[in-house]
Design a protein around this motif. Structure first.
Motif, PDB file in Angstrom:
ATOM      1  N   ARG A  71      -7.936   3.432  -1.679  1.00  7.88           N
ATOM      2  CA  ARG A  71      -6.921   4.424  -2.035  1.00  7.88           C
ATOM      3  C   ARG A  71      -7.620   5.727  -2.410  1.00  7.88           C
ATOM      4  N   GLY A 121      -4.544   9.258  -5.807  1.00 11.53           N
ATOM      5  CA  GLY A 121      -3.984   8.409  -4.784  1.00 11.53           C
ATOM      6  C   GLY A 121      -3.050   9.157  -3.872  1.00 11.53           C
ATOM      7  N   SER A 122      -2.628   8.455  -2.839  1.00 10.85           N
ATOM      8  CA  SER A 122      -1.799   9.086  -1.840  1.00 10.85           C
ATOM      9  C   SER A 122      -0.386   9.338  -2.320  1.00 10.85           C
ATOM     10  N   ASP A 174      -3.395   5.260   2.327  1.00  9.68           N
ATOM     11  CA  ASP A 174      -4.359   4.211   1.996  1.00  9.68           C
ATOM     12  C   ASP A 174      -5.107   3.795   3.261  1.00  9.68           C
ATOM     13  N   PRO A 179       0.821  -1.219   0.000  1.00 11.72           N
ATOM     14  CA  PRO A 179       0.000   0.000   0.000  1.00 11.72           C
ATOM     15  C   PRO A 179       0.850   1.262   0.000  1.00 11.72           C
ATOM     16  N   LYS A 180       0.169   2.397  -0.088  1.00  9.80           N
ATOM     17  CA  LYS A 180       0.823   3.699  -0.075  1.00  9.80           C
ATOM     18  C   LYS A 180       0.376   4.478   1.166  1.00  9.80           C
ATOM     19  N   TYR A 238      -7.860  -2.829   0.540  1.00  5.23           N
ATOM     20  CA  TYR A 238      -7.490  -1.436   0.750  1.00  5.23           C
ATOM     21  C   TYR A 238      -8.415  -0.481  -0.019  1.00  5.23           C
TER      22      TYR A 238
END
Length: 265
Positions: free
Chosen positions: A158, A171-172, A99, A95-96, A156
């Motif tokens: 996002r 997105g992040s 998220d 993930p980022k 997840y």
């Protein structure tokens, strides 16, 4: 108002250590209940589970409800994520930051697609380890550290955050070819466009470490070359600069040495 991943994570961090039954916990519940209409028409009580209430509270406080939605039930929140087009039905990805991770405690291996029980914000992901900020983790706001692809991960979301230092979504990660390169940001930052010290760090958000490393490299190009690449590699591996053409555009002339180091492992 549309938030950045940095806004959301900074907000969540402010409540680290808040415990069930405390004045701060009651304030979290009260703020969630103050925004009408309430999801499902349900006012959360002080004795209810509050992991998802915390997610919604952070979204309210950070001005991110348009990106995240509001709910107090995790599985219902997943339905919102799907409507927003931000749901990732895969518990094995890296993930980022920013998220939203969900868990199902009734199944311990991937793929895990059963009813979700718990939820939190991904703070960082690096070297196969994910750090999450969660409400109602053992009755408090607390960090959890898990392995990438952990069997209990349900999936997840996002959110389509605005990238720090720029506009747009996606997105992040700050990785978007619509942003200036890190070198351009470094030039502007050195000229005072983003302020100095804490102001510069706040204005550049999660791009700050890379931008500052480039500024430092320009000041001392020989002595800081390896250190600069190491910083950029570390951030690249957490997904901050995206992939493919986006990563290449953001890293500019640093892309090749960074990519070479990543490829060598």
């Amino acid at each position: 108002m549309t938030a950045t991943a940095t806004n959301v994570l900074d907000t969540a961090r402010k409540y680290m250590g808040v415990t069930t039954g405390s004045a701060q916990h009651r304030a979290i519940i009260d703020k969630y209940n103050s925004v009408k209409p309430l999801p499902q028409g349900y006012a959360v009580g002080y004795h209810d589970d509050w992991c998802d209430t915390f997610i919604s509270f952070v979204a309210i406080t950070a001005g991110a409800t348009d990106l995240i939605g509001r709910e107090c039930g995790v599985e219902r929140h997943i339905a919102i994520f799907k409507k927003l087009g931000i749901w990732i039905e895969d518990g094995t990805i890296t993930p980022k930051p920013g998220d939203i991770i969900t868990y199902n405690w009734d199944k311990s291996k991937q793929p895990n697609d059963d009813w979700a029980d718990h939820i939190g914000f991904v703070e960082k992901a690096e070297a196969g380890t994910i750090t999450v900020i969660e409400g109602n983790y053992g009755g408090q706001v607390k960090r959890r550290t898990i392995s990438t692809g952990w069997g209990y991960i349900r999936g997840y979301a996002r959110p389509k955050y605005v990238a720090s230092g720029g506009s747009g979504s996606g997105g992040s990660s700050a990785g978007t070819s619509k942003l200036p390169s890190l070198e351009k940001l470094a030039t502007d930052a050195a000229a005072g466009k983003y302020g100095n010290g804490k102001d510069r760090e706040k204005n550049l958000g999660h791009l700050f470490p890379g931008v500052q490393a480039i500024i430092n490299h320009r000041t001392n190009p020989d002595g800081l070359a390896a250190k600069t690449v190491d910083i950029l590699v570390k951030q690249t591996l957490t997904g901050v600069y995206g992939n493919g053409a986006d990563r290449k555009a953001l890293l500019g002339t640093y892309w090749q040495p960074v990519q070479d180091k990543i490829n060598k492992g």
